[in-house]
Design a protein around this motif. Sequence first.
Motif, PDB file in Angstrom:
ATOM      1  N   LYS A 196       0.819  -1.218   0.000  1.00 15.05           N
ATOM      2  CA  LYS A 196       0.000   0.000   0.000  1.00 15.05           C
ATOM      3  C   LYS A 196       0.850   1.265   0.000  1.00 15.05           C
ATOM      4  O   LYS A 196       0.360   2.339  -0.364  1.00 15.05           O
ATOM      5  CB  LYS A 196      -0.922   0.012   1.222  1.00 15.05           C
ATOM      6  N   ASN A 197       2.110   1.143   0.451  1.00 13.47           N
ATOM      7  CA  ASN A 197       3.001   2.307   0.508  1.00 13.47           C
ATOM      8  C   ASN A 197       3.788   2.404  -0.794  1.00 13.47           C
ATOM      9  O   ASN A 197       4.822   1.749  -0.966  1.00 13.47           O
ATOM     10  CB  ASN A 197       3.964   2.179   1.690  1.00 13.47           C
ATOM     11  N   VAL A 198       3.282   3.201  -1.710  1.00 13.44           N
ATOM     12  CA  VAL A 198       3.895   3.337  -3.029  1.00 13.44           C
ATOM     13  C   VAL A 198       4.155   4.814  -3.308  1.00 13.44           C
ATOM     14  O   VAL A 198       3.308   5.661  -3.008  1.00 13.44           O
ATOM     15  CB  VAL A 198       3.001   2.751  -4.141  1.00 13.44           C
ATOM     16  N   CYS A 199       5.320   5.106  -3.855  1.00 15.30           N
ATOM     17  CA  CYS A 199       5.673   6.483  -4.198  1.00 15.30           C
ATOM     18  C   CYS A 199       6.257   6.522  -5.603  1.00 15.30           C
ATOM     19  O   CYS A 199       7.205   5.791  -5.909  1.00 15.30           O
ATOM     20  CB  CYS A 199       6.681   7.044  -3.198  1.00 15.30           C
ATOM     21  N   VAL A 200       5.693   7.358  -6.456  1.00 10.00           N
ATOM     22  CA  VAL A 200       6.208   7.549  -7.812  1.00 10.00           C
ATOM     23  C   VAL A 200       7.144   8.759  -7.810  1.00 10.00           C
ATOM     24  O   VAL A 200       6.764   9.851  -7.376  1.00 10.00           O
ATOM     25  CB  VAL A 200       5.057   7.777  -8.814  1.00 10.00           C
ATOM     26  N   ILE A 201       8.362   8.552  -8.276  1.00  5.83           N
ATOM     27  CA  ILE A 201       9.293   9.666  -8.476  1.00  5.83           C
ATOM     28  C   ILE A 201       9.144  10.083  -9.933  1.00  5.83           C
ATOM     29  O   ILE A 201       9.707   9.479 -10.834  1.00  5.83           O
ATOM     30  CB  ILE A 201      10.753   9.268  -8.181  1.00  5.83           C
ATOM     31  N   ASP A 202       8.328  11.102 -10.164  1.00  6.20           N
ATOM     32  CA  ASP A 202       8.042  11.571 -11.524  1.00  6.20           C
ATOM     33  C   ASP A 202       9.207  12.439 -11.988  1.00  6.20           C
ATOM     34  O   ASP A 202       9.347  13.595 -11.590  1.00  6.20           O
ATOM     35  CB  ASP A 202       6.735  12.366 -11.518  1.00  6.20           C
ATOM     36  N   ASP A 203      10.034  11.860 -12.858  1.00  2.00           N
ATOM     37  CA  ASP A 203      11.277  12.511 -13.267  1.00  2.00           C
ATOM     38  C   ASP A 203      11.052  13.458 -14.449  1.00  2.00           C
ATOM     39  O   ASP A 203      11.566  13.254 -15.546  1.00  2.00           O
ATOM     40  CB  ASP A 203      12.317  11.440 -13.617  1.00  2.00           C
ATOM     41  N   GLY A 204      10.258  14.504 -14.199  1.00  2.00           N
ATOM     42  CA  GLY A 204      10.033  15.512 -15.226  1.00  2.00           C
ATOM     43  C   GLY A 204       9.203  15.034 -16.397  1.00  2.00           C
ATOM     44  O   GLY A 204       9.408  15.485 -17.530  1.00  2.00           O
ATOM     45  N   SER A 205       8.245  14.147 -16.155  1.00  3.41           N
ATOM     46  CA  SER A 205       7.414  13.619 -17.245  1.00  3.41           C
ATOM     47  C   SER A 205       6.634  14.730 -17.931  1.00  3.41           C
ATOM     48  O   SER A 205       6.193  15.701 -17.302  1.00  3.41           O
ATOM     49  CB  SER A 205       6.434  12.571 -16.712  1.00  3.41           C
ATOM     50  N   THR A 206       6.421  14.552 -19.238  1.00  3.30           N
ATOM     51  CA  THR A 206       5.624  15.510 -20.006  1.00  3.30           C
ATOM     52  C   THR A 206       4.249  14.949 -20.338  1.00  3.30           C
ATOM     53  O   THR A 206       3.471  15.590 -21.039  1.00  3.30           O
ATOM     54  CB  THR A 206       6.356  15.889 -21.313  1.00  3.30           C
ATOM     55  N   ASP A 207       3.962  13.755 -19.839  1.00  6.19           N
ATOM     56  CA  ASP A 207       2.636  13.159 -20.032  1.00  6.19           C
ATOM     57  C   ASP A 207       1.892  13.169 -18.690  1.00  6.19           C
ATOM     58  O   ASP A 207       2.216  13.958 -17.804  1.00  6.19           O
ATOM     59  CB  ASP A 207       2.742  11.753 -20.623  1.00  6.19           C
ATOM     60  N   ASP A 208       0.904  12.311 -18.534  1.00  6.21           N
ATOM     61  CA  ASP A 208       0.071  12.313 -17.328  1.00  6.21           C
ATOM     62  C   ASP A 208       0.536  11.319 -16.259  1.00  6.21           C
ATOM     63  O   ASP A 208      -0.266  10.873 -15.436  1.00  6.21           O
ATOM     64  CB  ASP A 208      -1.385  12.004 -17.705  1.00  6.21           C
ATOM     65  N   THR A 209       1.810  10.973 -16.261  1.00  7.48           N
ATOM     66  CA  THR A 209       2.324  10.015 -15.272  1.00  7.48           C
ATOM     67  C   THR A 209       1.959  10.429 -13.851  1.00  7.48           C
ATOM     68  O   THR A 209       1.395   9.644 -13.082  1.00  7.48           O
ATOM     69  CB  THR A 209       3.853   9.879 -15.391  1.00  7.48           C
ATOM     70  N   GLY A 210       2.283  11.651 -13.486  1.00 12.88           N
ATOM     71  CA  GLY A 210       2.018  12.127 -12.132  1.00 12.88           C
ATOM     72  C   GLY A 210       0.542  12.188 -11.807  1.00 12.88           C
ATOM     73  O   GLY A 210       0.109  11.800 -10.714  1.00 12.88           O
ATOM     74  N   LYS A 211      -0.240  12.647 -12.755  1.00  9.55           N
ATOM     75  CA  LYS A 211      -1.688  12.765 -12.551  1.00  9.55           C
ATOM     76  C   LYS A 211      -2.321  11.401 -12.306  1.00  9.55           C
ATOM     77  O   LYS A 211      -3.139  11.237 -11.385  1.00  9.55           O
ATOM     78  CB  LYS A 211      -2.318  13.420 -13.777  1.00  9.55           C
ATOM     79  N   ILE A 212      -1.946  10.425 -13.114  1.00 11.74           N
ATOM     80  CA  ILE A 212      -2.504   9.079 -12.974  1.00 11.74           C
ATOM     81  C   ILE A 212      -2.090   8.477 -11.634  1.00 11.74           C
ATOM     82  O   ILE A 212      -2.895   7.822 -10.955  1.00 11.74           O
ATOM     83  CB  ILE A 212      -2.049   8.191 -14.147  1.00 11.74           C
ATOM     84  N   ALA A 213      -0.846   8.700 -11.231  1.00  6.71           N
ATOM     85  CA  ALA A 213      -0.376   8.176  -9.946  1.00  6.71           C
ATOM     86  C   ALA A 213      -1.160   8.791  -8.788  1.00  6.71           C
ATOM     87  O   ALA A 213      -1.546   8.091  -7.846  1.00  6.71           O
ATOM     88  CB  ALA A 213       1.114   8.455  -9.789  1.00  6.71           C
ATOM     89  N   LEU A 214      -1.411  10.080  -8.861  1.00  4.37           N
ATOM     90  CA  LEU A 214      -2.181  10.741  -7.800  1.00  4.37           C
ATOM     91  C   LEU A 214      -3.613  10.215  -7.757  1.00  4.37           C
ATOM     92  O   LEU A 214      -4.176  10.016  -6.675  1.00  4.37           O
ATOM     93  CB  LEU A 214      -2.177  12.256  -8.024  1.00  4.37           C
ATOM     94  N   GLU A 215      -4.195   9.988  -8.930  1.00  3.98           N
ATOM     95  CA  GLU A 215      -5.553   9.456  -8.981  1.00  3.98           C
ATOM     96  C   GLU A 215      -5.622   8.046  -8.393  1.00  3.98           C
ATOM     97  O   GLU A 215      -6.685   7.615  -7.912  1.00  3.98           O
ATOM     98  CB  GLU A 215      -6.054   9.446 -10.429  1.00  3.98           C
ATOM     99  N   ALA A 216      -4.484   7.345  -8.425  1.00  2.00           N
ATOM    100  CA  ALA A 216      -4.415   5.998  -7.850  1.00  2.00           C
ATOM    101  C   ALA A 216      -4.100   6.050  -6.353  1.00  2.00           C
ATOM    102  O   ALA A 216      -3.756   5.026  -5.763  1.00  2.00           O
ATOM    103  CB  ALA A 216      -3.364   5.167  -8.585  1.00  2.00           C
ATOM    104  N   LYS A 217      -4.207   7.249  -5.791  1.00  4.83           N
ATOM    105  CA  LYS A 217      -3.960   7.451  -4.353  1.00  4.83           C
ATOM    106  C   LYS A 217      -2.540   7.047  -3.969  1.00  4.83           C
ATOM    107  O   LYS A 217      -2.303   6.344  -2.974  1.00  4.83           O
ATOM    108  CB  LYS A 217      -4.994   6.696  -3.519  1.00  4.83           C
TER     109      LYS A 217
END
Length: 228
Positions: free
Chosen positions: A33-54
């Motif tokens: 359950k403890n997951v962290c995405v290190i969004d390395d300057g993505s220009t797509d929706d990587t960060g947004k999708i990760a946030l939506e996945a809580k």
Amino acid sequence: MINKSDIYVFLPAFNEAKVIGNLIASLHHNGYKNVCVIDDGSTDDTGKIALEAKTKVIRHLVNRGVGAATQTAIEYAKLKNLNYIVLMDADGQHLPQDIETMIDCMQKQEADLILGSRFLKDSSAMPRTRKKYNYLANILTNLFCLNNYTDTQSGFRMLNKQAINQLNLLLDDYGFCSEMIIHAEKLGLRIKEVPVEVVYTSYSLSKGQNLFKGIRTGLSLLERILFK
């Protein structure tokens, strides 16, 4: 005993919007359950999708490289005083189920750093060019190590608190894979390898190292070792 709730899984990611949601869901399904995405300057929706996945997201303003994203993960783990972390590629080639093998090894053999090796299982699905690159990278890395490792370029790793607190990486690119092993040995950390499966798709094969990147990575690593 190491519980899944003790583990924080970090996913260094650059433009992984196509697969990041499914990977996070698979990790959650397997009890992590403890997951962290290190969004390395993505220009797509990587960060947004990760946030939506809580999922927690730490974002680099610019793309710095997978080594830099790994450094960020380790520094965050130090800051939060985490006991165990797992590093996984974000392109979907690693299986969350294999984390249990790492946990078991760390408990039984008292290791500080676990490397998930693709070569301790059937590696026939790995493209020939990838095998050649990894073979050369292993030779280069093992030249500077006391032990020989079968998969020095695997991004699938588990670190305990001792490794988290002692490791300080400097390479921003793929050279961090070798740098971490070499540095860990010099620190006297205990390193073990466990067999892991890998899923190759046309998408995952478009990521990672190629010959040009491999040569550049090797030169960066040599410069770091010889002229630090």
